[in-house]
Design a protein around this motif. Structure first.
Motif, PDB file in Angstrom:
ATOM      1  N   THR A 176      -7.126   3.810 -11.507  1.00  0.00           N
ATOM      2  CA  THR A 176      -6.787   3.411 -10.240  1.00  0.00           C
ATOM      3  C   THR A 176      -6.740   1.856 -10.138  1.00  0.00           C
ATOM      4  N   TYR A 180      -3.504  -1.347  -8.948  1.00  0.00           N
ATOM      5  CA  TYR A 180      -3.664  -2.493  -8.095  1.00  0.00           C
ATOM      6  C   TYR A 180      -3.502  -3.896  -8.855  1.00  0.00           C
ATOM      7  N   TRP A 195      -9.407  -0.349  -4.422  1.00  0.00           N
ATOM      8  CA  TRP A 195      -9.139   0.614  -5.494  1.00  0.00           C
ATOM      9  C   TRP A 195     -10.502   1.487  -5.619  1.00  0.00           C
TER      10      TRP A 195
END
Length: 297
Positions: A176, A180, A195
């Motif tokens: 995750t 970003y 995130w």
């Protein structure tokens, strides 16, 4: 006593946070309160693994002039779904369509980002008369816009050896965060709250099941690309493209491909990754404001 705002301070939008029921789904959404009732309406469609919170700074920036509405899809953010809900991109589009009708939206521009593109194009094919324009930010609609890694991942099926683990690996905090920060030239401009909040929602009960189903359904989007492209050629909606050119999943050719069907589209490439708003909001927000001023009427 009300104090006058110093002219050098930008006043953020007033934003409400609400739920609306759509077919037993409690859809959470954020909506700015613009200063005039005839303000342009923009439906902000978020991506994976995020939710409407990814637009919070954009809403603060433009929400006084424009009516910005950002729902959380089923399986994302604060939206609550009943047990047994069947997750597919068609079902997500069904719920967003119901959300639009519950709010009485008859005409709006759509911000298509990542998962927002397959949802938005499904809505556009169903109701082309509602679409006043498109703002496309790393929302893919062309095979040219799939990186090699994306082609391999989207080709997975539940029967592919190792597919289950490959999908589950995408739901980890490291993955995750990488979505970003990968492709950014200055990761210090990417706030960690984005995130971290995404990971919080991914870790809620039932959410990985939802995301697994959508991962294996992504092939339905690729199969639909020709239909979406035909819709673009037929309707030629006013379109602004702002694209992170270093996106490891949807690279720069995905942005350029739109020009084959929309030669009059306005295209801007940014030296960043997937979540371009995180580090390029000061450049992208004025482009959106100018686009809406020119095309809304």
């Amino acid at each position: 006593m009300t104090l006058a705002t110093p002219p050098h301070l930008a006043v953020p939008a007033r934003t409400v946070h609400r739920f609306v029921e759509v077919d037993d789904v409690a859809v959470f959404y954020r909506e700015s309160q613009p200063e005039r009732p005839d303000a342009p309406v923009v439906l902000l469609l978020h991506g994976f693994p995020s939710a409407s919170h990814q637009f919070r700074r954009l809403i603060d920036t433009l929400g006084r002039r424009d009516r910005l509405i950002a729902p959380d899809y089923p399986g994302f953010g604060h939206t609550r779904t009943p047990g047994g809900f069947g997750y597919s991109f068609d079902r997500l589009a069904d719920v967003v369509e119901g959300f639009i009708e519950r709010l009485g939206l008859t005409r709006f521009a759509m911000y298509l980002f990542d998962f927002g593109a397959p949802i938005g194009f499904r809505l556009a094919l169903r109701h082309p008369e509602r679409v006043a324009g498109l703002i496309v930010q790393n929302g893919n609609a062309y095979v040219e816009g799939l990186s090699e890694a994306a082609r391999e991942f989207t080709a997975l099926t539940p029967d592919t050896p190792g597919a289950e683990q490959a999908v589950l690996d995408l739901f980890t905090v490291d993955a995750t965060r990488a979505q970003y920060e990968s492709g950014t030239t200055d990761p210090e401009l990417v706030a960690p709250e984005g995130w971290l909040l995404d990971q919080h929602f991914l870790d809620l009960p039932g959410r990985k099941r939802a995301q697994r189903a959508l991962a294996f359904d992504y092939q339905s989007n690729i199969a639909a690309y020709p239909g979406w492209q035909a819709w673009l050629r037929e309707h030629r909606p006013p379109t602004l493209i702002t694209w992170g050119s270093r996106d490891p999943f949807f690279p720069e050719p995905g942005a350029l491909a739109y020009l084959s069907d929309l030669p009059d589209a306005e295209l801007h490439l940014f030296d960043t990754g997937h979540f371009a708003l995180e580090d390029h909001l000061p450049e992208i927000a004025p482009l959106i404001d100018s686009f809406l001023t020119r095309t809304w009427g």
